[in-house]
Design an enzyme around this catalytic site. Structure first.
Site, PDB file in Angstrom:
ATOM      1  N   GLU A 156      83.866  51.279  56.029  1.00 46.14           N
ATOM      2  CA  GLU A 156      83.361  50.345  55.025  1.00 46.14           C
ATOM      3  C   GLU A 156      83.593  50.836  53.599  1.00 46.14           C
ATOM      4  O   GLU A 156      83.890  50.028  52.702  1.00 46.14           O
ATOM      5  CB  GLU A 156      81.868  50.095  55.262  1.00 46.14           C
ATOM      6  CG  GLU A 156      81.563  49.300  56.519  1.00 46.14           C
ATOM      7  CD  GLU A 156      81.538  50.141  57.781  1.00 46.14           C
ATOM      8  OE1 GLU A 156      81.381  49.569  58.871  1.00 46.14           O
ATOM      9  OE2 GLU A 156      81.675  51.388  57.674  1.00 46.14           O
ATOM     10  N   ARG A 203      77.091  51.684  53.722  1.00 48.83           N
ATOM     11  CA  ARG A 203      77.983  52.835  53.809  1.00 48.83           C
ATOM     12  C   ARG A 203      79.032  52.839  52.693  1.00 48.83           C
ATOM     13  O   ARG A 203      79.717  53.827  52.486  1.00 48.83           O
ATOM     14  CB  ARG A 203      78.662  52.839  55.185  1.00 48.83           C
ATOM     15  CG  ARG A 203      77.676  53.087  56.321  1.00 48.83           C
ATOM     16  CD  ARG A 203      78.079  52.404  57.621  1.00 48.83           C
ATOM     17  NE  ARG A 203      79.345  52.831  58.133  1.00 48.83           N
ATOM     18  CZ  ARG A 203      79.511  53.845  58.995  1.00 48.83           C
ATOM     19  NH1 ARG A 203      78.476  54.531  59.416  1.00 48.83           N
ATOM     20  NH2 ARG A 203      80.706  54.156  59.432  1.00 48.83           N
ATOM     21  N   LYS A 229      87.250  50.441  79.042  1.00 47.21           N
ATOM     22  CA  LYS A 229      86.075  49.691  78.602  1.00 47.21           C
ATOM     23  C   LYS A 229      85.864  48.503  79.537  1.00 47.21           C
ATOM     24  O   LYS A 229      86.784  47.737  79.803  1.00 47.21           O
ATOM     25  CB  LYS A 229      86.261  49.225  77.160  1.00 47.21           C
ATOM     26  CG  LYS A 229      84.984  48.739  76.487  1.00 47.21           C
ATOM     27  CD  LYS A 229      85.165  48.563  74.980  1.00 47.21           C
ATOM     28  CE  LYS A 229      83.860  48.183  74.309  1.00 47.21           C
ATOM     29  NZ  LYS A 229      83.987  48.062  72.845  1.00 47.21           N
TER      30      LYS A 229
END
Length: 619
Positions: free
Chosen positions: A364, A392, A280
């Protein structure tokens, strides 16, 4: 410049293999230059450059379906599919979206703003292809962070067993936004660190060939390879046990290897997982050192990596500091985040109370259910979560929290319009669904002072589930603390009553000033809680008014304004005229909050104009 000659994936396919490394270098420079101007998701895209180029070398995304999970890594894809000249408008009003959008291009197969759904969506496309007897390939490009969400495993479990030709590309960079936590990231780390099996497999195939002609030799061959895999790469059969062919880990920055593996996966016509290891932020030193900070970043100086402007305090930061103070007061207070420790302001809490800080990763629903379990055992859990992601966990809010009236606190960050991330990230539903869940108290601070006071109330003075909703960014002109009352009158006036809650109260105060300059006297009423709404208090504060205007940055159906009107009507005290200023039924696009408020008529000038029109029409 090679990139200047790229207008479609066909141009990428036409390049020689020797030209590809230069294209990748130019793409990284292009990303850094453009995201520095507009802000956006940088580190994930820098890490996915070679992988995206390889996908476009092997597949045709105009007909093949490429489903991103999430769209944070789609910028290179957009640049290679005819949209590089639009990057000056990235995440701007009416500009290029920061996520895949099918309305933008035939190359964008599906919208991708939330995590963990790509395999499920891709399987649906693959099954549709089979039923329609069509001929195209389906790919799901999923980050390892999204594998911390349970929906990803529901999709993998079904896709592997389906036998449908489907390619799942696992882009493994060890991070989502913050470093990944949990068992799956540990498992992937183990896979990355055990290359011995793949060297053995390559050598062994060279001895017998890829397809042994004898059944007995094949069975022997398979047993030897299985034994070697379990010895050299314990736990690697997770994906294969689900029904996938597994390839990897593949160096995600080796274009030749990537193209070869993707071509093999394409030809297999079976469920395949290609495990790709990337870095990344690759190619930009600042992003490599701090990939979390450069995941989603505001405009910055590319030479120094320093963000332009900023420095102001935010509701998120104030919340994190206030919760840390409360935790020192009572050791039952715990904090939960879903891979958003920095974004929700919980980093100070994590440092001060590491044993009471829990990052559940991108999960979540699990976060809400875990909070319920902690509350059931006498702790005071605080789940800090963006409004758009709390959606969610809706079932758990009802089934796990509300039914037992458990005392769990939900710090709903990014409530209302949030700006450049667009439709998938605006927090425009929580003010509609949270008040409808029985037993919930929903508090709406307008200032930092009220946030601190209301958090203390939520933790220590209220019972049952409590939500504390606040916006992205900082406070406005209102800096007082009126949290000791549910409904507060800030300005007196007889011509019209302006009502709102949270940060939008500032627009009402500005609108009242504009109206005053025209001789119109506006009453400003502030709701400190939007659930439960006391009928007696509402009628006392708003009953028998000539004109009422209710301002909200949520959708219209089921909004607070409708609920206020229902209470007043039921008690025979409805206003002569009711004006509801909200988003109606329209999703808000990308753009700054001020631009979006202006477009939807939610700013002070629009409120004043609507009030003036209502008064004039009533005369």
């Amino acid at each position: 410049m090679i990139l200047e000659q790229i207008y479609s994936p066909a141009d990428v396919k036409a390049l020689s293999a020797q030209q590809l490394p230069q294209l990748c270098e130019e793409l990284r420079a292009f990303l850094i230059e453009n995201v520095a101007k507009t802000g956006g998701h940088l580190a994930a895209n820098l890490g996915a450059v070679e992988l995206t180029v390889a996908i476009h070398r092997v597949f045709d995304t105009a007909s093949d379906r490429l489903v991103f999970d999430v769209g944070h890594q789609s910028y290179v894809h957009k640049a290679l599919t005819g949209r590089k000249d639009l990057f000056g408008t990235l995440r701007q009003l009416d500009g290029l979206s920061g996520f895949p959008k099918p309305h933008e291009s035939e190359h964008d197969a599906f919208i991708a703003g939330h995590a963990s759904n790509s395999v499920s969506v891709a399987l649906g496309m693959a099954r549709a292809r089979t039923l329609q007897k069509a001929d195209y390939h389906v790919l799901a490009l999923i980050g390892d962070g999204a594998l911390t969400g349970g929906l990803a495993y529901e999709g993998l479990n079904n896709a592997g067993a389906s036998g449908e030709p489907l390619i799942v590309i696992l882009n493994d960079n060890g991070m989502s936004i913050n470093p990944n936590v949990g068992g799956m990231p540990t498992h992937l780390t183990r896979l990355r660190s055990k290359p011995g099996y793949y060297r053995f497999k390559k050598w062994y195939r060279s001895l017998f060939g890829p397809q042994p002609t004898s059944h007995a030799l094949y069975r022997f061959n398979h047993k030897v390879k299985t034994f070697a895999k379990k010895t050299l790469l314990p736990g690697s059969t997770l994906f294969e046990d689900m029904g996938f062919n597994y390839f990897g880990p593949v160096d995600g920055h080796d274009l030749g290897q990537l193209c070869d593996i993707l071509q093999l996966a394409k030809e297999l016509k079976q469920p395949v997982v290609v495990h790709v290891h990337t870095r990344k932020g690759k190619g930009y030193a600042f992003a490599e050192r701090e990939p979390g900070r450069f995941h989603g970043i505001s405009p910055f100086d590319p030479a120094t990596g320093i963000v332009k402007g900023g420095g102001e305090d935010t509701f998120s930061a104030v919340f994190g500091r206030a919760l840390t103070v409360c935790a020192a007061e009572d050791d039952r207070v715990c904090a939960i985040t879903a891979a958003m420790a920095d974004g929700t302001g919980l980093a100070p809490f994590a440092a001060a109370c590491p044993d009471r800080f829990f990052d559940v990763a991108i999960a979540e629903g699990h976060g809400v259910a875990m909070a319920a379990g902690m509350a059931a055992q006498g702790m005071i859990p605080v789940f800090a979560v963006y409004s758009t992601f709390l959606q969610r966990g809706f079932d758990q809010l009802i089934h796990d929290v509300s039914l037992e009236r458990l005392h769990a606190v939900f710090a709903v960050d990014r409530a209302g319009l949030v700006g450049a991330d667009g439709e998938t990230h605006h927090g425009c539903f929580d003010a509609l669904f949270l008040p409808e869940i029985p037993g919930f108290t929903v508090l709406c601070p307008t200032s930092f002072a009220e946030l601190r006071s209301m958090l203390h109330q939520a933790l220590f003075a209220l019972d049952g589930p409590v939500a504390l909703r606040y916006p992205r960014g900082g406070e406005g002109r209102f800096r007082q603390d009126t949290s000791d009352a549910d409904i507060v009158r800030l300005c007196e006036g007889e011509d019209i009553t302006l009502v709102s809650y949270g940060i939008l109260v500032n627009h009402l105060l500005d609108a009242a000033d504009l109206l005053k300059s025209k001789g119109i006297r506006a009453e400003v009423v502030k709701l400190n809680r939007i659930a439960p709404l006391s009928g007696e208090a509402v009628c006392k504060a708003l009953g028998n008014r000539k004109n009422i205007l209710v301002l909200e940055d949520s959708f219209g159906p089921g909004c607070v304004g409708q609920r206020l009107n229902a209470i007043l009507t039921q008690n025979g005290q409805a206003p002569n005229r009711l004006i509801l200023k909200n988003l109606g039924k329209t999703y808000a696009p990308e753009g700054s909050v001020s631009q979006l408020e202006h477009r939807f008529g939610l700013d002070a000038a629009a409120v004043a104009a609507a009030a003036e029109e209502a008064i004039a029409s009533g005369k």
